[in-house]
Design an enzyme around this catalytic site. Structure first.
Site, PDB file in Angstrom:
ATOM      1  N   LYS A 166     -16.983 -47.932 104.728  1.00 34.25           N
ATOM      2  CA  LYS A 166     -16.455 -47.095 105.802  1.00 34.25           C
ATOM      3  C   LYS A 166     -14.971 -47.410 105.972  1.00 34.25           C
ATOM      4  O   LYS A 166     -14.591 -48.571 106.158  1.00 34.25           O
ATOM      5  CB  LYS A 166     -17.218 -47.338 107.101  1.00 34.25           C
TER       6      LYS A 166
ATOM      7  N   GLY B  77      -9.839 -44.592 110.146  1.00 35.49           N
ATOM      8  CA  GLY B  77      -8.874 -43.501 110.061  1.00 35.49           C
ATOM      9  C   GLY B  77      -7.438 -43.981 109.928  1.00 35.49           C
ATOM     10  O   GLY B  77      -6.628 -43.374 109.217  1.00 35.49           O
TER      11      GLY B  77
ATOM     12  N   GLY C   6      -9.799 -41.228 114.103  1.00 31.69           N
ATOM     13  CA  GLY C   6      -9.529 -41.233 115.536  1.00 31.69           C
ATOM     14  C   GLY C   6      -8.054 -41.142 115.879  1.00 31.69           C
ATOM     15  O   GLY C   6      -7.652 -40.364 116.750  1.00 31.69           O
TER      16      GLY C   6
ATOM     17  N   ASP D  44     -18.451 -45.216 112.624  1.00 30.98           N
ATOM     18  CA  ASP D  44     -19.201 -46.446 112.331  1.00 30.98           C
ATOM     19  C   ASP D  44     -20.708 -46.192 112.415  1.00 30.98           C
ATOM     20  O   ASP D  44     -21.489 -46.693 111.602  1.00 30.98           O
ATOM     21  CB  ASP D  44     -18.816 -47.559 113.315  1.00 30.98           C
TER      22      ASP D  44
ATOM     23  N   LYS E 167     -18.311 -50.953 116.279  1.00 31.35           N
ATOM     24  CA  LYS E 167     -18.554 -51.422 114.912  1.00 31.35           C
ATOM     25  C   LYS E 167     -19.687 -52.453 114.862  1.00 31.35           C
ATOM     26  O   LYS E 167     -20.560 -52.378 114.000  1.00 31.35           O
ATOM     27  CB  LYS E 167     -17.253 -52.038 114.368  1.00 31.35           C
TER      28      LYS E 167
HETATM   29  N1  LIG Z   1     -12.680 -59.225 119.140  1.00 25.78           N
HETATM   30  C1  LIG Z   1     -12.069 -58.272 118.424  1.00 25.78           C
HETATM   31  N2  LIG Z   1     -11.738 -58.514 117.135  1.00 25.78           N
HETATM   32  C2  LIG Z   1     -11.118 -57.582 116.392  1.00 25.78           C
HETATM   33  N3  LIG Z   1     -10.776 -56.338 116.850  1.00 25.78           N
HETATM   34  C3  LIG Z   1     -11.092 -56.032 118.131  1.00 25.78           C
HETATM   35  C4  LIG Z   1     -11.751 -56.981 118.963  1.00 25.78           C
HETATM   36  N4  LIG Z   1     -11.936 -56.383 120.171  1.00 25.78           N
HETATM   37  C5  LIG Z   1     -11.423 -55.167 120.107  1.00 25.78           C
HETATM   38  N5  LIG Z   1     -10.895 -54.910 118.882  1.00 25.78           N
HETATM   39  C6  LIG Z   1     -10.241 -53.659 118.487  1.00 25.78           C
HETATM   40  O1  LIG Z   1     -11.042 -52.923 117.568  1.00 25.78           O
HETATM   41  C7  LIG Z   1     -10.150 -52.196 116.705  1.00 25.78           C
HETATM   42  C8  LIG Z   1     -10.870 -51.674 115.460  1.00 25.78           C
HETATM   43  O2  LIG Z   1     -11.648 -50.531 115.776  1.00 25.78           O
HETATM   44  P1  LIG Z   1     -11.054 -49.037 115.646  1.00 25.78           P
HETATM   45  O3  LIG Z   1     -12.111 -48.105 116.109  1.00 25.78           O
HETATM   46  O4  LIG Z   1      -9.723 -48.965 116.310  1.00 25.78           O
HETATM   47  O5  LIG Z   1     -10.761 -48.881 114.081  1.00 25.78           O
HETATM   48  P2  LIG Z   1     -11.656 -48.214 112.934  1.00 25.78           P
HETATM   49  O6  LIG Z   1     -13.082 -48.101 113.397  1.00 25.78           O
HETATM   50  O7  LIG Z   1     -11.396 -49.011 111.703  1.00 25.78           O
HETATM   51  O8  LIG Z   1     -11.052 -46.761 112.733  1.00 25.78           O
HETATM   52  P3  LIG Z   1     -11.706 -45.315 113.128  1.00 25.78           P
HETATM   53  O9  LIG Z   1     -12.239 -45.460 114.527  1.00 25.78           O
HETATM   54  O10 LIG Z   1     -10.582 -44.356 112.971  1.00 25.78           O
HETATM   55  O11 LIG Z   1     -12.794 -45.034 112.138  1.00 25.78           O
HETATM   56  C9  LIG Z   1      -9.057 -53.205 116.437  1.00 25.78           C
HETATM   57  O12 LIG Z   1      -7.860 -52.591 116.012  1.00 25.78           O
HETATM   58  C10 LIG Z   1      -8.905 -53.891 117.802  1.00 25.78           C
HETATM   59  O13 LIG Z   1      -7.931 -53.246 118.578  1.00 25.78           O
HETATM   60 MG   LIG Z   2     -13.639 -46.965 115.181  1.00 27.13          MG
END
Ligand SMILES: Nc1ncnc2c1ncn2[C@@H]1O[C@H](COP(=O)(O)OP(=O)(O)OP(=O)(O)O)[C@@H](O)[C@H]1O
Ligand SMILES: [Mg+2]
Length: 243
Positions: free
Chosen positions: A6, A9, A41, A157, A213
C-alpha cells in the site's frame, strides 16, 4: 510469495518520490505476486481547497458529500494513471483499477453522517488472479463499488488490508511518509505485537493516519496475513521484501 504493497498518497505527489518508488515496485513485481493499493489524501485535500471546499474529517475519515465523491473519483483516477505510467516506464505491465472494476471491492455506507464513506463488505480477488496469471501488475485506487453501481470512498489502509486478506497475501507492506511507528519520544519502534500497538493507541501515542493504519494492520493479521510492515519508502533500498 504473495505481497500487497500500500502506497501512501504523499509518495505519489511528486516525480522525485514517485519515479524511484515505481522502480522499486516494478522490481518487486518480478520477484513476488504483487498487488498495489494507493491512497491520495493529500492531493484530494489540495484539489478541494483550490475549489474553496474545506475537508472535514471524523476519526480520520473524510466526510464524503456528493461533491467530494466527484473529486475523489477525479483525483484518484489521475493519481492511479500517473503511477501506472511510472510503473510502465520502469518495465512493469501495470493495470490501473478501482474496487469498482470486476466487482473487486464491494462496500456499503459506514455511517450516514460520513456520506459516501464505505465499509468494505466483500472482496472478490478473481480479477487480481486473472491479471497476475497473465503477468500484469494490478494497481488499485481506494474506491469501492456496490451492485447498484454506486461508488464509495474507502480509507486506503482499510482497502489494502481487505484486499491482502482476500488475495491471501503473506506480507502487507505500508509505505508511508514516516520511517515507521514512532513511540512517545519519536523513536521508531522496530517491532510491535498487536497487544503493544493497542497499548500505544490507548496511551494516545498513535493518532490520525497511523491509527487507521494500525487498525487495518490488525484486520489483516486477524484475516491470516502473516506479517505487516510499516516503513518509509526508501528506508532500505532494494530490501522491500526483507523477512
Ligand atoms: N505514533 C506515530 N508514529 C508515526 N506516525 C504517526 C504517529 N501518530 C500519528 N502519526 C501520523 O500518521 C501519518 C501517516 O498516515 P497518513 O494517513 O498521513 O499517510 P498514508 O496513510 O501513508 O497516506 P494516505 O492516507 O494518502 O494513503 C504520519 O505522517 C504521522 O503524521
Ligand atoms: Mg492514511
Amino acid at each position: 510469495v504473495r505481497v500487497l504493497v500500500k502506497v501512501g498518497g504523499a509518495l505519489l505527489d511528486a516525480p522525485a518520490t514517485q519515479e524511484p518508488l515505481a522502480g522499486q515496485i516494478a522490481a518487486l513485481a518480478r520477484q513476488a505476486e504483487l498487488v498495489v493499493v494507493h491512497g491520495g489524501g493529500r492531493q484530494l485535500t489540495r484539489h478541494l481547497s483550490e475549489r474553496g471546499v474545506q475537508s472535514r474529517f471524523v476519526q480520520g475519515l473524510r466526510v464524503t458529500t456528493p461533491e467530494v465523491l466527484d473529486a475523489v473519483l477525479h483525483v484518484l483516477t489521475g493519481i492511479n494513471q500517473h503511477f501506472v505510467a511510472a510503473l510502465n516506464r520502469a518495465g512493469a505491465r501495470a493495470v490501473g483499477l478501482s474496487g469498482m472494476d470486476g466487482r473487486l471491492v464491494e462496500a456499503q455506507p459506514l455511517d450516514a453522517a460520513l456520506g459516501s464513506v464505505g465499509r468494505v463488505t466483500h472482496v472478490d480477488p478473481a480479477l487480481l488472479h486473472s491479471l497476475l496469471g497473465a503477468g500484469f501488475l494490478p494497481v488499485i485506487a481506494c474506491l469501492a463499488g456496490d451492485r447498484a453501481g454506486r461508488f464509495y470512498n474507502v480509507n486506503a489502509d482499510q482497502l489494502a488490508a481487505a484486499c491482502a486478506v482476500a488475495f491471501q497475501a503473506e506480507q502487507l507492506i505500508f509505505l508511508t511518509d514516516v520511517e515507521g511507528v514512532l513511540d512517545a519520544q519519536g523513536a521508531r519502534l522496530p517491532q510491535l505485537t498487536l497487544a503493544q500497538s493497542e497499548a500505544l493507541i490507548t496511551a494516545g501515542t498513535i493518532h490520525g493516519g497511523m491509527l487507521a493504519k494500525l487498525r487495518a494492520a490488525r484486520e489483516a493479521l486477524r484475516g491470516g496475513v502473516r506479517q505487516v510492515r510499516i516503513t518509509a519508502a526508501f528506508a532500505a533500498p532494494g530490501t522491500l521484501l526483507a523477512a
